[in-house]
Structures are given as structure tokens and as C-alpha cells.
Design an enzyme around this catalytic site. Structure first.
Site, PDB file in Angstrom:
ATOM      1  N   GLU A 298       0.829  -1.210   0.000  1.00 34.26           N
ATOM      2  CA  GLU A 298       0.000   0.000   0.000  1.00 34.26           C
ATOM      3  C   GLU A 298       0.861   1.257   0.000  1.00 34.26           C
ATOM      4  OE1 GLU A 298      -4.093  -1.279   2.227  1.00 34.26           O
ATOM      5  OE2 GLU A 298      -2.354  -1.070   3.505  1.00 34.26           O
TER       6      GLU A 298
ATOM      7  N   CYS B  73       3.555   8.614   1.018  1.00 31.95           N
ATOM      8  CA  CYS B  73       4.095   7.649   1.983  1.00 31.95           C
ATOM      9  C   CYS B  73       4.206   6.311   1.262  1.00 31.95           C
ATOM     10  CB  CYS B  73       3.161   7.564   3.189  1.00 31.95           C
ATOM     11  SG  CYS B  73       3.660   6.310   4.382  1.00 31.95           S
TER      12      CYS B  73
ATOM     13  N   CYS C 241       6.118  -6.880   6.352  1.00 36.34           N
ATOM     14  CA  CYS C 241       7.314  -6.513   7.112  1.00 36.34           C
ATOM     15  C   CYS C 241       7.750  -7.725   7.929  1.00 36.34           C
ATOM     16  CB  CYS C 241       7.006  -5.334   8.042  1.00 36.34           C
ATOM     17  SG  CYS C 241       8.460  -4.717   8.931  1.00 36.34           S
TER      18      CYS C 241
ATOM     19  N   CYS D 109       6.747  -5.505  15.385  1.00 31.90           N
ATOM     20  CA  CYS D 109       6.443  -4.514  16.420  1.00 31.90           C
ATOM     21  C   CYS D 109       5.004  -4.755  16.869  1.00 31.90           C
ATOM     22  CB  CYS D 109       6.606  -3.112  15.855  1.00 31.90           C
ATOM     23  SG  CYS D 109       8.268  -2.810  15.216  1.00 31.90           S
TER      24      CYS D 109
ATOM     25  N   CYS E  49       1.848  -2.596  15.579  1.00 29.45           N
ATOM     26  CA  CYS E  49       1.749  -2.233  14.158  1.00 29.45           C
ATOM     27  C   CYS E  49       1.041  -3.334  13.368  1.00 29.45           C
ATOM     28  CB  CYS E  49       3.143  -1.995  13.585  1.00 29.45           C
ATOM     29  SG  CYS E  49       3.133  -1.585  11.826  1.00 29.45           S
TER      30      CYS E  49
ATOM     31  N   GLY F 105       6.915  -2.093   5.707  1.00 35.34           N
ATOM     32  CA  GLY F 105       8.273  -2.607   5.594  1.00 35.34           C
ATOM     33  C   GLY F 105       9.320  -1.782   6.307  1.00 35.34           C
ATOM     34  N   GLU F 106      10.522  -2.341   6.390  1.00 34.25           N
ATOM     35  CA  GLU F 106      11.646  -1.677   7.026  1.00 34.25           C
ATOM     36  C   GLU F 106      12.620  -1.262   5.909  1.00 34.25           C
ATOM     37  OE1 GLU F 106      12.642  -0.324   9.785  1.00 34.25           O
ATOM     38  OE2 GLU F 106      14.602  -0.032   8.879  1.00 34.25           O
TER      39      GLU F 106
ATOM     40  N   SER G 243      12.408   6.271   7.426  1.00 33.71           N
ATOM     41  CA  SER G 243      12.112   5.938   8.822  1.00 33.71           C
ATOM     42  C   SER G 243      12.558   4.505   9.101  1.00 33.71           C
ATOM     43  CB  SER G 243      10.603   6.083   9.048  1.00 33.71           C
ATOM     44  OG  SER G 243      10.268   5.711  10.360  1.00 33.71           O
TER      45      SER G 243
ATOM     46  N   SER H 288      12.170   5.265  14.774  1.00 30.59           N
ATOM     47  CA  SER H 288      10.985   4.872  15.546  1.00 30.59           C
ATOM     48  C   SER H 288      11.429   4.349  16.903  1.00 30.59           C
ATOM     49  CB  SER H 288      10.211   3.779  14.796  1.00 30.59           C
ATOM     50  OG  SER H 288       9.681   4.288  13.609  1.00 30.59           O
TER      51      SER H 288
ATOM     52  N   HIS I  95       9.875   4.924  20.414  1.00 34.79           N
ATOM     53  CA  HIS I  95       8.691   4.404  21.129  1.00 34.79           C
ATOM     54  C   HIS I  95       8.872   4.015  22.597  1.00 34.79           C
ATOM     55  CE1 HIS I  95       7.065   4.617  17.198  1.00 34.79           C
ATOM     56  NE2 HIS I  95       7.439   3.448  16.775  1.00 34.79           N
TER      57      HIS I  95
ATOM     58  N   CYS J 230      -0.551   5.858  10.169  1.00 33.77           N
ATOM     59  CA  CYS J 230       0.662   5.159  10.605  1.00 33.77           C
ATOM     60  C   CYS J 230       0.302   3.843  11.270  1.00 33.77           C
ATOM     61  CB  CYS J 230       1.423   5.983  11.633  1.00 33.77           C
ATOM     62  SG  CYS J 230       1.799   7.646  11.133  1.00 33.77           S
TER      63      CYS J 230
HETATM   64  N1  SAH Z   1       9.641   0.168   9.605  1.00 36.17           N
HETATM   65  C1  SAH Z   1       9.897   1.578   9.594  1.00 36.17           C
HETATM   66  C2  SAH Z   1       9.027   2.315   8.591  1.00 36.17           C
HETATM   67  C3  SAH Z   1       7.555   2.334   8.933  1.00 36.17           C
HETATM   68  S1  SAH Z   1       7.164   3.925   9.509  1.00 36.17           S
HETATM   69  C4  SAH Z   1       9.710   2.155  10.981  1.00 36.17           C
HETATM   70  O1  SAH Z   1       9.148   1.470  11.828  1.00 36.17           O
HETATM   71  O2  SAH Z   1      10.153   3.259  11.255  1.00 36.17           O
HETATM   72  C5  SAH Z   1       5.635   3.692  10.287  1.00 36.17           C
HETATM   73  C6  SAH Z   1       5.589   4.439  11.602  1.00 36.17           C
HETATM   74  O3  SAH Z   1       4.306   4.224  12.201  1.00 36.17           O
HETATM   75  C7  SAH Z   1       6.612   3.898  12.572  1.00 36.17           C
HETATM   76  O4  SAH Z   1       7.115   4.927  13.343  1.00 36.17           O
HETATM   77  C8  SAH Z   1       5.756   2.967  13.388  1.00 36.17           C
HETATM   78  O5  SAH Z   1       6.321   2.659  14.631  1.00 36.17           O
HETATM   79  C9  SAH Z   1       4.492   3.762  13.522  1.00 36.17           C
HETATM   80  N2  SAH Z   1       3.344   2.952  13.913  1.00 36.17           N
HETATM   81  C10 SAH Z   1       3.206   1.615  13.847  1.00 36.17           C
HETATM   82  N3  SAH Z   1       2.006   1.222  14.317  1.00 36.17           N
HETATM   83  C11 SAH Z   1       1.371   2.349  14.683  1.00 36.17           C
HETATM   84  C12 SAH Z   1       0.068   2.605  15.224  1.00 36.17           C
HETATM   85  N4  SAH Z   1      -0.790   1.623  15.431  1.00 36.17           N
HETATM   86  N5  SAH Z   1      -0.270   3.892  15.481  1.00 36.17           N
HETATM   87  C13 SAH Z   1       0.595   4.900  15.234  1.00 36.17           C
HETATM   88  N6  SAH Z   1       1.820   4.722  14.701  1.00 36.17           N
HETATM   89  C14 SAH Z   1       2.208   3.455  14.441  1.00 36.17           C
END
Ligand code: SAH
Length: 326
Positions: free
Chosen positions: A83, A97, A104, A108, A111, A149-150, A178, A201, A203, A319
Site C-alpha cells: 500500500e 508515503c 514486514c 512490532c 503495528c 516494511g523496514e 524511517s 521509531s 517508542h 501510521c
Molecule cells: N519500519 C519503519 C518504517 C515504517 S514507519 C519504521 O518502523 O520506522 C511507520 C511508523 O508508524 C513507525 O514509526 C511505526 O512505529 C508507527 N506505527 C506503527 N504502528 C502504529 C500505530 N498503530 N499507530 C501509530 N503509529 C504506528
């Protein structure tokens, strides 16, 4: 557009090399077909139209949120889903985006993408095709690698795509990659020349909580990732953005904000608090009051901090919500 295929077809047709760049320039401007590529011989346009699709991705569905955000679900030639999202902001910014992988491999806990089956790395062409899809709708000026994805696990293809983004109107300075904190990727980004923004990221402000939320922390601990980010800032002279998703009762207490301000150098990092977007994970988002208190606690301690504007939540485009469910 599969540029490797394009070059091969042009060579087979006995065409000079510069034709590939001509075709690409048109594609990057957002044309919808070879018919619009007026500086190409008519016969060649027809030949290419039959053999080189404008996009290597097939659009499966597309939806528009109340705030104007658009989400497109694509499949690769081999049927892998991915997507991409177009975010429209009131100040006129148009931010694409994009996904770097189908699914992925990381898991996490909060996510949605981590819950779906991992497909594979996307090619540079498949990454560009996502941006081109939206470029055909309207001009775009920012790109964030914050889709599925990463990106750091597929950095070569990501950077190859980045090299071409300025042709679409997206400068390197307006491009952000990111990462969950994949150190080899951060180091590789530091070593290359494009002035691309790094976002991390984070968190959680300590190793134990971060490992609970993000298993990748066992492989690349928070402490080491922050060091790699500081080095990135030293070499590239650009602030590193910290993403911090606000999980109610988990990572949003005052002591977390205090600890966060202790581990982040305000000269190096800028914090972006992300309101949690609902997924099937079972977490709850922090209340607006808790987010504001957290923001204020960081700001009081001199830490640059903003709260991310939520976009596209009603169509699962926000996100962490991308899970290829259309
Ligand atoms: N894998 C990379 C790129 C994805 S960016 C990364 O994690 O940075 C997507 C962003 O959305 C990341 O910062 C991720 O942690 C955040 N994210 C994941 N699940 C989410 C959620 N349920 N609500 C808000 N942000 C979220």
C-alpha cells in the site's frame, strides 16, 4: 516503470541510450500513456506501449479519507500486496508515503503491518511506481518511507529510488527514511551523499520496555541505535527525527517523558509524538490530555517536540494501519 525492462526493450529495438531517459522524464512528469511522449517516434511509442507497462504495479483498490488522504492498494507482478498513501495538508504540502517491502519481517507489537505475511523486498522501480501513481493525480513534493516494511533492510533499492525522486518534484531534503533502528542501514545512509532525513521509531525510553514493544531491540539495542543517530547528525548535520507512538498506560507516563529528555540531545533530535492509530493489537492510544502533558514535559526540558497530525484513519491509511486489506 521497470527501467531495466525499458532499457532492454530500447536496446532490442536498436534505439539510442538517451531514449530511456526521455521516456523516464515523461513518466516522472506524470503522463498517463506513451501517446503523450511527443518527442518519441510514433512507432516506438506503440512498441513500448505493448511491451513496457507504465507501472510494474497493478492498482487493486483505492480509497479517499474524509481529510483528503488517499490510500492505494497495489499488487506486484507476482501478486504480492503493498500500500501507498498520499497525504494532503492544508498548507499545500503533498506527501507520498511509500512502502519499501510487501509486509514486514519485523513484529512490532502495535503495528498492523507486522501481523500480515511478509512478502519480499520491493525493487526501486516498484517503489517509484507508488510515487508515480500519485504524481499522475497531482504534483507531489514530499516523500516518506513510512509505509509497509523496514526501508533499511532494503536500502540499496530505497536509495536507487531516492536518486530519481527529484525528477518527480521531490528533493532529497524533502525525503525521509524511517527505521526501527536497523544500525547497518543507518550507517550506510550516513555514508552516502544524498541529504535525506533520518527518522528513528523509538517508542520507549529504556531497553526493557522497548524490547517488549519491538523485538528488534534485542538485536539492535536502543543505546547503540542512538549512538548511530548521533554519528549520523555529526556527519550529515541534519537533525534526526524521533517517532514515539503514544500508547495509553504503557509509554506515556511523566517518568517516560523525563527519561526521554535525558537520553536525547536536543541539538541532535526532534521528537514527533504519534497518536496511536487503532489496530487489532489490543493497545489503546493515550488520551489527548496525556499526549499534551507528555509534549509539555519534553518542551519544558528544552526538547524540540511536535505532535503528528493524524491522517486517513477512517480508511486505515494512518501510521501503523497498513495491512493490505484494501
Ligand atoms: N519500519 C519503519 C518504517 C515504517 S514507519 C519504521 O518502523 O520506522 C511507520 C511508523 O508508524 C513507525 O514509526 C511505526 O512505529 C508507527 N506505527 C506503527 N504502528 C502504529 C500505530 N498503530 N499507530 C501509530 N503509529 C504506528
Amino acid at each position: 516503470m521497470d527501467l531495466t525492462l525499458l532499457r532492454k526493450e530500447l536496446a532490442d529495438a536498436g534505439e539510442p541510450c538517451y531514449r530511456a531517459e526521455q521516456v523516464w522524464e515523461w513518466a516522472a512528469k506524470g503522463v498517463r500513456g506513451y501517446g503523450e511522449m511527443t518527442n518519441l517516434p510514433a512507432g516506438l511509442r506503440e512498441r513500448l506501449a505493448e511491451r513496457v507497462p507504465l507501472s510494474a504495479l497493478a492498482l487493486a483498490t483505492e480509497s479517499t479519507a474524509d481529510d483528503g488522504t488517499r490510500k492505494a492498494l497495489f499488487t506486484t507482478a507476482g501478486g504480492k500486496p503493498l500500500e501507498a498513501v498520499l497525504m494532503r495538508f492544508r498548507d499545500g504540502r503533498r506527501s507520498v508515503c511509500v512502502s519499501s517491502q510487501s509486509g514486514c519481517p519485523l513484529t512490532c507489537s502495535f503495528c498492523a503491518t507486522g501481523q500480515m505475511k511478509f512478502g519480499r523486498n520491493l525493487t526501486a522501480s516498484e517503489i517509484l511506481d507508488q510515487a508515480l501513481h500519485f504524481r499522475r493525480i497531482e504534483p507531489v513534493d514530499h516523500c516518506v518511507f513510512m509505509g509497509m516494511g523496514e526501508p533499511m533492510m532494503n536500502l540499496d533499492e530505497v536509495l536507487t529510488a531516492c536518486e530519481r525522486l527529484p525528477d518527480l518534484g521531490i528533493t532529497h531534503r524533502r525525503t525521509t527514511i524511517s527505521t526501527v533502528g536497523w544500525i547497518p542501514g543507518i550507517e550506510a545512509l550516513t555514508a552516502q551523499e544524498m541529504p535525506i532525513r533520518l527518522a528513528f521509531s523509538l517508542h520507549a525510553p529504556d531497553e526493557a520496555l522497548r524490547s517488549e514493544l519491538m523485538p528488534v531491540n534485542d538485536r539492535y539495542p536502543l543505546h547503540d541505535v542512538l549512538e548511530a543517530c548521533v554519528e549520523h547528525h555529526r556527519v550529515r548535520r541534519r537533525k534526526v527525527f524521533i517517532e514515539y507512538v503514544m500508547l495509553g498506560g504503557i509509554n506515556d507516563r511523566h517518568e517516560h517523558a523525563v527519561r526521554l529528555s535525558e537520553i536525547l540531545d536536543p541539538k541532535v533530535f526532534k521528537v514527533n509524538l504519534i497518536p496511536y492509530n487503532p489496530t487489532a493489537s489490543g493497545f489503546e492510544g493515550s488520551t489527548p490530555k496525556a499526549i499534551e502533558a507528555f509534549r509539555a514535559a519534553l518542551a519544558e526540558r528544552g526538547q524540540p517536540v511536535t505532535v503528528r497530525l493524524t491522517r486517513g484513519r477512517d480508511i486505515d491509511a494512518a501510521c501503523g494501519q497498513l495491512a493490505a486489506t484494501g
